[in-house]
Write a protein that holds these residues in place. Sequence first.
Motif, PDB file in Angstrom:
ATOM      1  N   ARG A  65       1.233  -1.390   0.105  1.00 50.11           N
ATOM      2  CA  ARG A  65       0.219  -0.197   0.053  1.00 50.11           C
ATOM      3  C   ARG A  65       1.206   1.615  -0.079  1.00 50.11           C
ATOM      4  O   ARG A  65       1.798   1.507   0.372  1.00 50.11           O
ATOM      5  CB  ARG A  65      -0.777  -0.211   1.466  1.00 50.11           C
ATOM      6  CG  ARG A  65      -2.090  -1.015   0.882  1.00 50.11           C
ATOM      7  CD  ARG A  65      -2.729  -0.842   2.132  1.00 50.11           C
ATOM      8  NE  ARG A  65      -4.344  -2.009   1.989  1.00 50.11           N
ATOM      9  CZ  ARG A  65      -5.007  -1.702   2.478  1.00 50.11           C
ATOM     10  NH1 ARG A  65      -5.403  -1.004   4.010  1.00 50.11           N
ATOM     11  NH2 ARG A  65      -6.078  -2.451   2.202  1.00 50.11           N
ATOM     12  N   ALA A  66       0.763   2.431  -0.724  1.00 51.11           N
ATOM     13  CA  ALA A  66       1.473   3.770  -0.805  1.00 51.11           C
ATOM     14  C   ALA A  66       0.897   4.233   0.927  1.00 51.11           C
ATOM     15  O   ALA A  66       0.126   4.028   1.038  1.00 51.11           O
ATOM     16  CB  ALA A  66       0.367   4.353  -1.935  1.00 51.11           C
ATOM     17  N   ASN A  67       2.338   4.982   0.805  1.00 53.85           N
ATOM     18  CA  ASN A  67       2.112   5.739   2.085  1.00 53.85           C
ATOM     19  C   ASN A  67       2.877   7.174   2.055  1.00 53.85           C
ATOM     20  O   ASN A  67       2.927   8.047   3.097  1.00 53.85           O
ATOM     21  CB  ASN A  67       3.333   5.127   3.410  1.00 53.85           C
ATOM     22  CG  ASN A  67       4.592   4.646   2.851  1.00 53.85           C
ATOM     23  OD1 ASN A  67       4.803   5.635   2.068  1.00 53.85           O
ATOM     24  ND2 ASN A  67       5.397   4.649   3.400  1.00 53.85           N
ATOM     25  N   ALA A  68       2.904   7.626   0.462  1.00 55.69           N
ATOM     26  CA  ALA A  68       2.714   8.828   0.340  1.00 55.69           C
ATOM     27  C   ALA A  68       2.662   9.000  -1.263  1.00 55.69           C
ATOM     28  O   ALA A  68       3.417   8.418  -2.336  1.00 55.69           O
ATOM     29  CB  ALA A  68       4.210   9.117   0.791  1.00 55.69           C
ATOM     30  N   ILE A  69       1.366   9.688  -1.331  1.00 51.30           N
ATOM     31  CA  ILE A  69       0.835  10.550  -2.888  1.00 51.30           C
ATOM     32  C   ILE A  69       0.722  11.964  -2.655  1.00 51.30           C
ATOM     33  O   ILE A  69       0.486  12.551  -1.850  1.00 51.30           O
ATOM     34  CB  ILE A  69      -1.137   9.738  -2.355  1.00 51.30           C
ATOM     35  CG1 ILE A  69      -0.019   8.658  -2.477  1.00 51.30           C
ATOM     36  CG2 ILE A  69      -1.067   9.961  -4.043  1.00 51.30           C
ATOM     37  CD1 ILE A  69      -2.332   7.952  -1.477  1.00 51.30           C
ATOM     38  N   GLY A  70       1.452  12.109  -3.551  1.00 47.99           N
ATOM     39  CA  GLY A  70       1.774  13.692  -3.945  1.00 47.99           C
ATOM     40  C   GLY A  70       0.368  14.193  -4.920  1.00 47.99           C
ATOM     41  O   GLY A  70      -0.084  13.513  -5.469  1.00 47.99           O
ATOM     42  N   ALA A 303     -12.618  10.260  -5.302  1.00 45.57           N
ATOM     43  CA  ALA A 303     -11.261  10.189  -4.211  1.00 45.57           C
ATOM     44  C   ALA A 303     -10.864   8.590  -4.715  1.00 45.57           C
ATOM     45  O   ALA A 303      -9.947   8.048  -4.348  1.00 45.57           O
ATOM     46  CB  ALA A 303     -11.429  10.285  -3.632  1.00 45.57           C
ATOM     47  N   ALA A 304     -12.111   7.649  -4.150  1.00 45.25           N
ATOM     48  CA  ALA A 304     -11.851   6.553  -3.610  1.00 45.25           C
ATOM     49  C   ALA A 304     -11.972   5.662  -4.231  1.00 45.25           C
ATOM     50  O   ALA A 304     -10.825   4.608  -4.742  1.00 45.25           O
ATOM     51  CB  ALA A 304     -12.810   5.944  -3.115  1.00 45.25           C
ATOM     52  N   LEU A 305     -11.905   5.759  -6.006  1.00 49.46           N
ATOM     53  CA  LEU A 305     -12.198   4.897  -7.217  1.00 49.46           C
ATOM     54  C   LEU A 305     -10.229   5.224  -7.337  1.00 49.46           C
ATOM     55  O   LEU A 305      -9.805   4.431  -7.900  1.00 49.46           O
ATOM     56  CB  LEU A 305     -12.717   5.861  -8.029  1.00 49.46           C
ATOM     57  CG  LEU A 305     -14.034   5.056  -8.088  1.00 49.46           C
ATOM     58  CD1 LEU A 305     -15.208   5.778  -9.471  1.00 49.46           C
ATOM     59  CD2 LEU A 305     -13.873   3.138  -8.676  1.00 49.46           C
ATOM     60  N   LEU A 306     -10.210   6.672  -7.292  1.00 49.91           N
ATOM     61  CA  LEU A 306      -8.767   6.732  -7.554  1.00 49.91           C
ATOM     62  C   LEU A 306      -7.636   6.206  -7.051  1.00 49.91           C
ATOM     63  O   LEU A 306      -6.940   5.942  -7.673  1.00 49.91           O
ATOM     64  CB  LEU A 306      -8.135   8.131  -7.677  1.00 49.91           C
ATOM     65  CG  LEU A 306      -8.776   9.153  -9.208  1.00 49.91           C
ATOM     66  CD1 LEU A 306      -8.529  10.672  -8.261  1.00 49.91           C
ATOM     67  CD2 LEU A 306      -8.220   8.871  -9.846  1.00 49.91           C
ATOM     68  N   ILE A 307      -8.028   5.825  -5.699  1.00 41.46           N
ATOM     69  CA  ILE A 307      -6.698   5.401  -4.103  1.00 41.46           C
ATOM     70  C   ILE A 307      -6.909   3.907  -5.172  1.00 41.46           C
ATOM     71  O   ILE A 307      -5.662   3.372  -5.492  1.00 41.46           O
ATOM     72  CB  ILE A 307      -7.530   5.237  -2.838  1.00 41.46           C
ATOM     73  CG1 ILE A 307      -7.435   7.076  -2.747  1.00 41.46           C
ATOM     74  CG2 ILE A 307      -6.771   4.456  -2.775  1.00 41.46           C
ATOM     75  CD1 ILE A 307      -5.680   7.124  -2.538  1.00 41.46           C
ATOM     76  N   ARG A 308      -7.741   3.731  -5.406  1.00 38.85           N
ATOM     77  CA  ARG A 308      -7.878   2.442  -5.973  1.00 38.85           C
ATOM     78  C   ARG A 308      -7.281   1.622  -7.043  1.00 38.85           C
ATOM     79  O   ARG A 308      -6.053   0.515  -6.910  1.00 38.85           O
ATOM     80  CB  ARG A 308      -9.062   1.350  -5.234  1.00 38.85           C
ATOM     81  CG  ARG A 308     -10.082   1.624  -4.226  1.00 38.85           C
ATOM     82  CD  ARG A 308     -11.558   0.169  -4.488  1.00 38.85           C
ATOM     83  NE  ARG A 308     -12.185   0.546  -5.867  1.00 38.85           N
ATOM     84  CZ  ARG A 308     -13.149   1.488  -5.001  1.00 38.85           C
ATOM     85  NH1 ARG A 308     -13.430   1.815  -3.952  1.00 38.85           N
ATOM     86  NH2 ARG A 308     -14.412   1.856  -6.453  1.00 38.85           N
ATOM     87  N   MET A 309      -7.814   2.862  -8.039  1.00 35.39           N
ATOM     88  CA  MET A 309      -6.674   2.345  -9.429  1.00 35.39           C
ATOM     89  C   MET A 309      -5.377   2.798  -9.043  1.00 35.39           C
ATOM     90  O   MET A 309      -4.315   2.114 -10.123  1.00 35.39           O
ATOM     91  CB  MET A 309      -7.433   3.882 -10.358  1.00 35.39           C
ATOM     92  CG  MET A 309      -7.116   4.179 -12.168  1.00 35.39           C
ATOM     93  SD  MET A 309      -8.047   4.732 -12.490  1.00 35.39           S
ATOM     94  CE  MET A 309      -9.585   4.554 -12.618  1.00 35.39           C
ATOM     95  N   LEU A 310      -4.685   3.494  -8.049  1.00 36.83           N
ATOM     96  CA  LEU A 310      -3.313   3.780  -8.370  1.00 36.83           C
ATOM     97  C   LEU A 310      -2.451   3.330  -7.487  1.00 36.83           C
ATOM     98  O   LEU A 310      -1.775   2.727  -7.380  1.00 36.83           O
ATOM     99  CB  LEU A 310      -2.928   4.980  -6.627  1.00 36.83           C
ATOM    100  CG  LEU A 310      -1.545   5.409  -6.460  1.00 36.83           C
ATOM    101  CD1 LEU A 310      -1.613   6.538  -8.068  1.00 36.83           C
ATOM    102  CD2 LEU A 310      -1.800   6.636  -5.611  1.00 36.83           C
TER     103      LEU A 310
END
Length: 334
Positions: A65-70, A303-310
């Motif tokens: 899981r990502a812990n830092a998103i710019g 936002a939730a879709l983008l996090i899953r896609m990322l």
Amino acid sequence: MPRQRRDRATLVDVARASQVSRQTVSNALNNPERVASDTLERVQLEIARLGFRPNRAARSLRRRRANAIGFQVERDTARVFNDIHDPFLSALTGCAQADDAHVITFVADDDVLATYDHLLATQVVDGFVLAHTHRHDPRADWLRERDVPFVSFGRIWDNPTVTSWVDVDGHAGTIEAVEHLREAGYRQVAWLGWPEGSPVGDDRRAGWIEATAGLDQDAGALSVAVAQNALAAAHAAGPLLGRLSPGDAIACASDVLALGVTMALGQRGLRAGADIGVIGFDDGDLAEVFDLSTVRQPLHDIAALLIRMLEASAEPSHGVIVTPSVVPRASTRR
């Protein structure tokens, strides 16, 4: 466009040299069991020959899981009243936190790509959520070439090869806005939008044109363009109001423009809703404060879709368009 720095081989270079897809190269690095032995050997030889070094940030994001998103914010955001990206950032931060990640905001230097390069080189972030996209935006291709995970809030309209985005259907949302006005009993529906050339604005105006095609009105005379500024919108609304009568309405490309219309109505002793219907788009804080009917962007869902896609292991085959919804308030209440 700033000169792109190509001081090391990229994943795209390896894919071209090996005559395979970028995903195959990614699998060779991260999931070699998925690649045929002869193809794997060819890719590994090109990796060695080119001296390719995988981006550690990209690999860390896709392996855990990502812990830092710019997230890049604009320098003048504080002066942009009702910028939809402010509530979006709040929604994104909440969704990221629920997924054991956090969002790092930053302002880009004049050399935008150098700022992104510095954040990656110093391992401040693992990937990016892009916003404020525009024509000839260099960020998406630059990130893809370096195999850096990214997604975009909004389509990159002139780069259809980029599919890692989630966007609101502005065309459909404007059609719903016009239908709401008609169901509320308003007759003619004028349009106050942005100058031609804004992909988002043009998309929303196209929805207005489609929705009013069957009405007995002169579309050319009832459409005015203005910059995203409430005072400018109040001035631009004057010619529209001169062509409308009580019982007509104005659909706007944004809540800021809708506020300008209500200001122009007040200057003429008219009331939004009772005399002229007014509806905006976005449903930022501005719409709620001034009791404006609007078209709501489902920012939390986006936002939730983008996090899953990322977090996905590969770029999706197509972007995702979500449907907004009308929020009726006093400005369309007769």
